[in-house]
Design a protein around this motif. Structure first.
Motif, PDB file in Angstrom:
ATOM      1  N   THR A   1     -30.220  -4.031  14.808  1.00 30.42           N
ATOM      2  CA  THR A   1     -30.629  -5.232  14.713  1.00 30.42           C
ATOM      3  C   THR A   1     -30.788  -5.943  13.366  1.00 30.42           C
ATOM      4  OG1 THR A   1     -31.391  -4.829  16.983  1.00 30.42           O
ATOM      5  CG2 THR A   1     -31.907  -7.037  16.116  1.00 30.42           C
TER       6      THR A   1
ATOM      7  N   LYS B   1     -25.408  -8.745  21.077  1.00 29.50           N
ATOM      8  CA  LYS B   1     -26.433  -9.008  21.919  1.00 29.50           C
ATOM      9  C   LYS B   1     -27.290  -7.717  21.998  1.00 29.50           C
ATOM     10  CE  LYS B   1     -24.247 -10.638  25.393  1.00 29.50           C
ATOM     11  NZ  LYS B   1     -23.002 -11.278  25.773  1.00 29.50           N
ATOM     12  N   GLN B   2     -28.488  -7.682  22.375  1.00 24.92           N
ATOM     13  CA  GLN B   2     -29.467  -6.508  22.373  1.00 24.92           C
ATOM     14  C   GLN B   2     -28.510  -5.579  23.450  1.00 24.92           C
ATOM     15  OE1 GLN B   2     -32.408  -5.686  20.666  1.00 24.92           O
ATOM     16  NE2 GLN B   2     -31.179  -7.339  19.610  1.00 24.92           N
ATOM     17  N   ASP B   3     -28.114  -5.984  24.919  1.00 29.12           N
ATOM     18  CA  ASP B   3     -27.463  -5.064  25.406  1.00 29.12           C
ATOM     19  C   ASP B   3     -26.296  -4.475  24.897  1.00 29.12           C
ATOM     20  OD1 ASP B   3     -28.076  -6.774  28.804  1.00 29.12           O
ATOM     21  OD2 ASP B   3     -29.118  -4.943  27.690  1.00 29.12           O
ATOM     22  N   GLU B   4     -25.501  -5.033  23.858  1.00 26.01           N
ATOM     23  CA  GLU B   4     -24.454  -4.463  23.333  1.00 26.01           C
ATOM     24  C   GLU B   4     -24.806  -3.599  22.400  1.00 26.01           C
ATOM     25  OE1 GLU B   4     -22.724  -8.152  21.858  1.00 26.01           O
ATOM     26  OE2 GLU B   4     -21.120  -8.065  23.462  1.00 26.01           O
TER      27      GLU B   4
ATOM     28  N   ARG C   1     -27.738 -11.098  15.335  1.00 22.70           N
ATOM     29  CA  ARG C   1     -27.418 -12.393  15.730  1.00 22.70           C
ATOM     30  C   ARG C   1     -25.893 -12.548  16.015  1.00 22.70           C
ATOM     31  NH1 ARG C   1     -28.641 -16.717  11.864  1.00 22.70           N
ATOM     32  NH2 ARG C   1     -30.262 -17.766  13.417  1.00 22.70           N
TER      33      ARG C   1
END
Lengths: 163, 248, 703
Positions: free
Chosen positions: A111, A131-134, A128
């Motif tokens: 991240t 996504k966090q899930d990805e 950015r």
């Protein structure tokens, strides 16, 4: 002619009563459907196929679009960027290096980028773009293909994970 | 019964409420027994006396009674099923699934109805064969035989109309085949098919019509004819056979 | 019976009555007991027990109640009782793989399970509260739970455009398009393209009867002396675009006779410029020069050649056009020349661009192809059975229609063949009664049927006319997935309203630009406002991105932008005028409002440029992915000429948010400050490669 009818009636009754005993057998006969949502050949041994679940397959997809260029020795476009970089980034299936790093650490470094975690600035921050899930999915994929295989760390409290 | 028990019971029955419901005292003489039967709504169609020979199992195998019993079972289970069933096109199938999976004892209820229906068809056929074997069609019982045949056809038609109600593939195609056969009857065939289906295709209209047939029209016809059938037996002298035909 | 005996019941009767009553009561108890010990109640109890032993018991049991749970969506016709047993579906703490099924949570997906129900995606019997009835094919329910490997098929019922989360579906749809299934079958979501197989009206001019005969036997490329096959079409591996039909030698003889016999326009042999011929005829390195030219013009972007690399034969090159390894032994030289000069004269719907050939180039390349891309043994073993000529042609005509050739190949004067195969646009919704299993031994279900039929049509129907395909690993599953997604018009209005239609944008270029655009077939590789191919960059915003002089130069002389690409833009030899028109159009029309080219930028100072260099090399290490010159990484484009190539406003906007301009780019979106952006832009704008802005038309005379 009593006895034949008595025998017949008791036989019918017995059959009827035994119908009630059949419930759970159907549950144990049941075979769940094919588990593999996706698959990936083992990078060290292309004959071996690793099954991937849904999350790992999404991670596979994102890996092959964003990460494969630097973290693999061969890419869909041909040559890999890995040898251009000093320090060389780890191969994605490098269990020796990656297994000891926790999921949280990997989530952070992906991240925030390498420089935020005191590593090479060549690793860009993806927070950015993805996504966090990805990112979680990519980590799940990396764990799935790790050689030596990744073991989930033992927990101190109950065997079920805590939220 | 002991004397004290008897007097207790007498005291219990010796009040206004009891006497307004049960108007007569228990019948002990042949005369009061006859009055009790004649004066009862539910029993006055039945004979007061029956021959002992006709009570033996081998006289009738109780097939007629069995058919009637099954009819009662079908009516009662049918009414209970009607609480869960909507005769509308997709809902009917969903309701059958609900009966199967959700309703407590739904499977039992539906299977009772289904088994009773199949058993009733068997029973009425068997009854017919047995009556024929025993000569129960001979004068003066000829008209009763005719009524019996009509009852048989009603039974079969009830079975057929009930077959469509689950609204699944089996039902749909069975009715397709059946109504197409009907349409081949000369002159009346096509109008009959149209009347049955409420149109040219099997759809919601057909389901509704079959439902009304199955639950209202045919059962009423059946009840009337069963009553007539029993009445005829009783008036023609009960379940007896002539001396000349009697088997020793 | 005497009067005083009335009312007495014999002992025997009493006994019978007692026993039968007891038996009746026992039998009566069966039904309530079965109800009490039903499967779903068992699982409810188990879940309760499991939840009790966990730290987050309260959360897990918040919605627990001892009855049947269901998800009810009447507009989708969904009544799903799966959640009665699968009670942990929405509990995030139960995602671990060690949690026993059926209590494990559902993986995180873009749709909420409780909103959509389960059977919308997984099929199976949602009504059921028993394990076998819910998951498997039973007497009263035909559709079992969809195996996980085909689950993406149901994504495709609503998502008629490909989504990245369902790669197998996209692959299946791509395979179906590649293999031209649309030639014989109607399919949902796939339009019949303008040309499937090439127009065979004038095939006589192109090739010989022997070649056609051999091709009908095996439409791959042609085997060499050792029987090695170098493959044709279909992504450089085994499956050719034209399927292998079941023909015997007589039929092949008939068809080839029929095709050769057509009346066709004769080709005038082209007269090369005599100076060119004189100069090059006797040169010993003519063919080598031809090969160089062939390579320089990057024919390999569309056409592949079989080369031996590392001991094995590989196809190197693109698959937009046919592979050319032995084309010299296939085509007639006059045909080749006329083809290269104007492909659309032979194939009006063909995708090959019309290059601007100089006589010299044409001469050299022609000789190269005819001399080197050959195999003298190619047609050695072709034995056409001798038969009466007239019969052959007539039966060939008949066979052409009978075998379905007319579904893909057009012949002028013959009626177009339609609907050779059954309509498959609702294949995924077919019930078992609509499928013809024949005598095949397989479970009576849609999925085994599709698997068997697609893998081996003859196993299901011995008289099948469908050809036998050989799929790559995993592609059979992908095709079945795509087939399952074709459910025709939805009968449930709820689902019908949810379908995301396939957006096929149309783009018509007109005027002078349109002429050049059509001539060079830009849309085969590039996208313009959503329409076109994906092999090359999307040009929808090219005007915002690149400077017009650079575009003009690039069109005349396509350079390397990305270091490692195999496929490059060919050199079409566009005229100056055409380059001007194309560049003008791109620069003026293909823009995005996000980049304001007219905004005035203050001049960048050299301090900013050096600060930018510092950021580039030290802070952000952009060289890990980008090269400047020869140093750097292979991932992004070469920035050595960034100053001449990119507009300043574009660079600024790109650094702000790359995905806003190119949604699938992997340039990371960083949080640059305004100063950092200006500094980096200042630095990049100084990177100019000198001597690139010149027109360089390669040697060659008149056009």
């Amino acid at each position: 002619m009593k006895w034949p009818s008595v025998i017949m009636i008791s036989a019918l009754v017995a059959v009827a009563a035994l119908q009630g005993c059949r419930q759970k057998s159907s549950a144990t006969d049941f075979k769940p459907p094919d588990k593999a949502y996706g698959s990936e050949p083992d990078w060290n041994n292309s004959q071996q196929i690793i099954s991937l679940n849904y999350q790992q397959t999404q991670g596979q997809r994102i890996f092959y679009s964003n990460c494969v260029w630097c973290h693999a020795s061969a890419t869909p476009a041909g040559p890999s960027n890995m040898s251009n970089l000093k320090p060389q980034p780890p191969l994605a299936n490098d269990g020796a290096t990656l297994n000891s790093l926790s999921n949280d650490y990997l989530q952070n470094i992906i991240t925030l980028g390498g420089s935020a975690m005191s590593k090479s600035a060549m690793m860009p921050p993806w927070g950015r773009t993805l996504k966090q899930d990805e990112i979680r999915a990519v980590i799940a994929f990396v764990r799935a293909i790790a050689q030596p295989p990744y073991q989930q760390p033992a927990r101190t409290s109950s065997q079920y994970s805590e939220k | 019964m002991s004397a004290s028990l008897q007097s207790t019971l007498k005291g219990f029955c010796n009040n206004r409420v009891w006497r307004s419901i049960f108007r007569r005292a228990p019948a002990r003489t042949n005369r009061t027994r006859s009055i009790a039967i004649f004066g009862n709504l539910f029993l006055h169609a039945l004979p007061v006396k029956v021959r002992e020979k006709s009570l033996r199992v081998r006289a009738t195998y109780y097939l007629g009674s069995f058919s009637f019993f099954l009819f009662v079972v079908l009516t009662l289970t049918g009414i209970m099923l009607m609480f869960y069933y909507h005769p509308a096109a997709p809902k009917a199938y969903n309701d059958m699934k609900d009966l199967r999976f959700v309703v407590s004892e739904g499977i039992f209820l539906r299977n009772l109805h289904r088994l009773a229906a199949q058993a009733m068809v068997l029973a009425v056929f068997w009854h017919m064969f047995h009556v024929f074997y025993r000569g129960g069609y001979k004068p003066p019982h000829e008209f009763n035989w005719v009524i019996g045949v009509v009852l048989l056809l009603l039974t079969l038609f009830l079975s057929y109309t009930g077959y469509l109600l689950p609204w699944d593939q089996l039902a749909f195609w069975a009715i397709t085949v059946g109504t197409n056969i009907i349409s081949y009857i000369p002159i009346l065939g096509k109008p009959t098919r149209f009347l049955l289906l409420g149109g040219h295709e099997i759809g919601e209209n057909a389901l509704l019509r079959f439902f009304v047939l199955h639950c209202v029209i045919l059962p009423l016809a059946m009840i009337v004819l069963i009553a007539l059938h029993f009445w005829r037996i009783q008036k023609d002298g009960g379940l007896t056979i002539r001396e000349s035909d009697e088997r020793k | 019976m005497a009067a005083e005996d009335m009312g007495k019941i014999s002992d025997r009767v009493r006994l019978v009555f007692t026993i039968s009553s007891v038996i009746f009561l026992i039998v009566l108890a069966v039904a309530p007991l079965r109800n009490l010990f039903s499967e779903w109640k068992y699982y409810k109890r188990e879940y309760f027990r499991m939840a009790d032993g966990r730290p987050d018991t309260k959360k897990l049991l918040a919605d627990f109640h001892p009855g049947i749970d269901q998800i009810w969506q009447p507009n989708l016709n969904v009544t799903d009782r799966c959640v009665t047993c699968h009670q942990g579906i929405n509990q995030p703490s139960l995602t671990d793989a060690t949690i026993p099924q059926p209590f494990r949570a559902h993986p995180i997906i873009p749709h909420r399970a409780t909103e959509w129900g389960c059977t919308v995606c997984h099929r199976g019997q949602g009504f059921a509260t028993e394990v076998k009835e819910a998951h498997q094919t039973t007497l009263a329910w035909e559709q079992p739970i969809l195996p996980v490997r085909y689950i993406q098929g149901t994504c495709g019922v609503c998502h008629r455009t490909d989504i990245p989360e369902a790669p197998r579906l996209a692959r299946g749809r791509a395979v179906i398009e590649d293999l031209s299934c649309i030639g014989c079958h109607k399919l949902q979501g796939i339009e019949r393209p303008l040309m499937l197989g090439p127009d065979l009206t004038n095939i006589k001019n192109k090739t010989s009867r022997e070649w056609i005969f051999k091709w009908l036997k095996d439409p791959r490329t042609l085997t060499d002396g050792n029987g090695n096959i170098s493959v044709n079409g279909y992504e450089n591996e085994d499956e050719p675009r034209m399927p292998r039909f079941r023909l015997n030698d007589t039929e092949r003889a008939a068809l080839s006779a029929f095709l050769i016999d057509r009346k066709s326009n004769l080709i005038e042999p082209y007269k090369f410029d005599s100076r060119v011929t004189a100069a090059w005829e006797k040169k010993p390195d003519l063919v080598d020069q031809g090969e160089t030219r062939f390579r320089q013009m990057f024919c390999s972007t569309c056409h592949s050649l079989a080369v031996v690399r590392g001991g094995e034969t590989q196809l190197i090159g693109g698959d937009i056009g046919p592979e050319l390894t032995k084309v010299g032994s296939k085509v007639k030289p006059d045909w080749l020349v006329s083809w290269l000069q104007n492909p659309q004269a032979y194939l009006p719907q063909g995708l090959m661009p019309r290059y601007g050939w100089s006589d010299e180039d044409l001469y050299k390349v022609n000789h190269y192809v005819m001399d080197r891309l050959t195999d003298p043994d190619l047609l050695k073993d072709v034995r056409i059975p001798e038969q009466a000529q007239a019969n052959d042609i007539q039966s060939g005509n008949r066979l052409f229609q009978q075998k379905g050739c007319g579904s893909c190949h057009v012949i002028a004067g013959m009626k177009a063949q339609k609907d050779f195969g059954p309509d498959l646009s609702a294949e995924g919704a077919k019930s078992v009664s609509e499928l013809d299993f024949g005598a095949a031994k397989m479970p009576r279900n849609l999925i085994p049927y599709l698997e068997s039929k697609i893998a081996d049509p003859v196993s299901v129907n011995p008289n099948a006319r469908m050809p036998q395909y050989h799929f790559k690993e995993g592609d059979l599953g992908s095709v079945v997935t795509a087939a399952l997604s074709m459910r025709g018009t939805q009968t449930t209005p709820g689902i019908h309203a949810l379908v995301i239609a396939d957006a096929r944008p149309e783009y018509q270029a007109a005027g002078d630009f349109g002429k050049a655009y059509e001539r060079y077939k830009c849309y085969v590789c590039h996208r313009f406002n959503g329409y076109g191919g994906t092999l090359a960059p999307d040009l929808s915003y090219e005007g915002s991105r690149a400077r017009q002089p650079w575009i003009t130069e690039f069109l005349k002389n396509p350079q390397t932008l990305r270091p490692t690409l195999t496929f490059r833009m060919p050199q079409f030899n566009v005229t100056d005028e055409e380059a001007r028109v194309l560049a003008n159009y791109l620069a003026l029309v293909m823009q995005t409002n996000r980049v304001d080219l007219t905004a005035h930028h203050p001049e960048f100072t050299s301090d900013q440029a050096s600060a930018g260099k510092q950021l580039y090399e030290v802070t952000y290490q952009c060289q890990s992915c980008h090269t400047i010159g020869s140093a750097g990484g292979y991932v992004g484009p070469n920035l050595i000429n960034a100053g001449n190539w990119l507009n300043t406003a574009w660079i600024q906007e790109w650094l702000t948010d790359p995905q806003a301009l190119v949604p699938d780019t992997i340039e990371p979106h960083r949080a640059f400050t305004a100063e950092e952006k200006s500094a980096l832009t200042a630095y990049l704008v100084t990177l100019k490669q000198s001597g690139t802005v010149k027109a360089s038309v390669p040697s060659g005379g008149s056009r």
